[in-house]
Design a protein around this motif. Sequence first.
Motif, mmCIF file in Angstrom:
data_model
loop_
_atom_site.group_PDB
_atom_site.id
_atom_site.type_symbol
_atom_site.label_atom_id
_atom_site.label_comp_id
_atom_site.label_asym_id
_atom_site.label_seq_id
_atom_site.Cartn_x
_atom_site.Cartn_y
_atom_site.Cartn_z
ATOM 1 N N VAL A 142 46.814 33.985 82.096
ATOM 2 C CA VAL A 142 47.019 35.431 82.297
ATOM 3 C C VAL A 142 46.813 36.086 80.891
ATOM 4 O O VAL A 142 46.134 37.127 80.759
ATOM 5 C CB VAL A 142 48.440 35.801 82.569
ATOM 6 N N GLY A 143 47.312 35.477 79.755
ATOM 7 C CA GLY A 143 47.176 36.057 78.420
ATOM 8 C C GLY A 143 45.703 36.338 78.098
ATOM 9 O O GLY A 143 45.382 37.469 77.650
ATOM 10 N N GLN A 166 44.070 39.974 77.645
ATOM 11 C CA GLN A 166 43.496 40.265 76.303
ATOM 12 C C GLN A 166 42.051 40.489 76.395
ATOM 13 O O GLN A 166 41.775 41.705 75.928
ATOM 14 C CB GLN A 166 43.566 39.198 75.291
ATOM 15 N N ALA A 167 41.285 39.982 77.143
ATOM 16 C CA ALA A 167 39.945 40.141 77.314
ATOM 17 C C ALA A 167 39.582 41.516 78.265
ATOM 18 O O ALA A 167 38.632 42.288 77.795
ATOM 19 C CB ALA A 167 38.928 39.042 78.020
ATOM 20 N N LEU A 207 35.276 31.496 83.364
ATOM 21 C CA LEU A 207 35.989 32.822 83.230
ATOM 22 C C LEU A 207 35.080 33.597 82.606
ATOM 23 O O LEU A 207 34.614 33.461 81.456
ATOM 24 C CB LEU A 207 37.416 33.006 82.400
ATOM 25 N N ILE A 208 34.574 34.936 82.862
ATOM 26 C CA ILE A 208 33.458 35.748 82.331
ATOM 27 C C ILE A 208 34.213 36.908 82.280
ATOM 28 O O ILE A 208 34.952 37.720 82.909
ATOM 29 C CB ILE A 208 32.346 35.742 83.092
ATOM 30 N N LYS A 209 33.603 37.939 81.299
ATOM 31 C CA LYS A 209 34.077 39.325 80.876
ATOM 32 C C LYS A 209 32.670 39.984 81.072
ATOM 33 O O LYS A 209 31.783 39.673 80.534
ATOM 34 C CB LYS A 209 34.368 39.145 79.326
ATOM 35 N N GLU A 243 30.953 34.539 78.391
ATOM 36 C CA GLU A 243 31.745 33.610 78.985
ATOM 37 C C GLU A 243 33.042 33.168 78.004
ATOM 38 O O GLU A 243 33.037 33.325 76.759
ATOM 39 C CB GLU A 243 30.874 32.026 79.129
ATOM 40 N N LEU A 244 34.212 33.054 78.628
ATOM 41 C CA LEU A 244 35.304 32.864 77.856
ATOM 42 C C LEU A 244 35.825 31.708 77.964
ATOM 43 O O LEU A 244 36.099 31.029 76.743
ATOM 44 C CB LEU A 244 36.351 34.027 78.408
ATOM 45 N N LEU A 245 36.189 30.902 79.047
ATOM 46 C CA LEU A 245 36.647 29.740 79.040
ATOM 47 C C LEU A 245 36.577 29.044 80.411
ATOM 48 O O LEU A 245 36.461 29.780 81.303
ATOM 49 C CB LEU A 245 38.089 29.361 78.520
ATOM 50 N N PRO A 246 36.754 27.578 80.361
ATOM 51 C CA PRO A 246 36.713 27.105 81.882
ATOM 52 C C PRO A 246 37.953 27.367 82.294
ATOM 53 O O PRO A 246 39.169 26.811 81.825
ATOM 54 C CB PRO A 246 36.213 25.531 81.742
ATOM 55 N N VAL A 247 38.079 27.649 83.711
ATOM 56 C CA VAL A 247 39.434 27.774 84.442
ATOM 57 C C VAL A 247 39.372 27.161 85.958
ATOM 58 O O VAL A 247 38.030 26.797 86.165
ATOM 59 C CB VAL A 247 39.817 29.223 84.665
#
Length: 226
Positions: free
Chosen positions: A76-77, A81-82, A193-195, A207-211
Motif C-alpha cells: 500500500v505504501g 508513494q508511486a 507493479l507498474i506506474k 516497473e516498480l516491484l513484483p507483487v
Amino acid sequence: MAGRAVDPAEGAPDREALMRLIFALRQRGVTDPRVLDAIEKTPRQIFVDRAFRDRAWEDVALPIACGQTISQPSVVGVMTQALAPTPRCKVLEVGCGSGYQAAILARLARRVYAVERHPPLAREAAARLKALDLTNVTVIAGDGTLGWPEQAPFDRIMVTAAAEDPPRLLLDQLREGGIMVLPVGATDDVQQLIKIVKTAHGPDYAELLPVRFVPLLPGLAEAPGR
Ligand code: SAH
C-alpha cells in the motif's frame, strides 16, 4: 457484516508494533512523510476481520470477506508513494476491498472514488470510511474495469487487482499528465507493479516491484461470497 461495530480506538497498535511497521515500510523504500503519516493515522485493525485484529499492524496481507484480501501495508505504501496524490487530485481506486487503501488515499487527495465488484465489501468499506469521518470518499458496487465515466477524467488511478494488461477504459479516463499504478501479469502468478504516466506522446511505463494480487474480474459479483 452489517451492523458490525466500528470503533477506531479499539485494537490500536502499541508503539512497538507501529515502529516495526514503519521500519518495514522504510525498508521497502517508502520514505514520503505524508504517506507514512497517512498509514500511521489509519486504524488498519478496523479494516480486517476480528479474528485477525491482533495481526493488523504486521506487514502482511490478510483475508477479508468474499474470498478477497487486504493488501500488505508496505505494498500500500509503495503504491501510494508511486501514485503521488496531491491535495488537488481526484483519484479513482478500482478494487476497494476493505476500504483501507481508499482511506489512505482520502487523507492525501481532494476526492476519492472507489469501485468494488462485491456489494457486501463495498457496503462495509463505506461504513468504515464514514466511521473515520473520511467524507471525501465515495464507494460504489460496480465493475471498475469500466472506470467511472461520470467523474472522469481522473488525476490519479490506482488498481488493486491484477489484470493481464492495463484496462483501456481506465487509461482513457486518466487526465493527461496523470498517473496510474497497477499490478499487471497472469493472475495466478507473480505480477509486476507498474506506474504509468500519461504524457502527450502516450503512456510511459515503469516497473516498480513484483507483487501478488487477486485477479481483476469483469462484472459485478452476483451472489455475496463468503
Ligand atoms: N484495495 C483493497 C485490496 C483489495 S483486493 C484494500 O485496501 O483492502 C482487490 C479487490 O478488487 C477485491 O475486493 C476484488 O473484489 C476487487 N475487484 C476485482 N475485480 C474488480 C472489478 N472489475 N471492479 C471492482 N473491483 C474489483
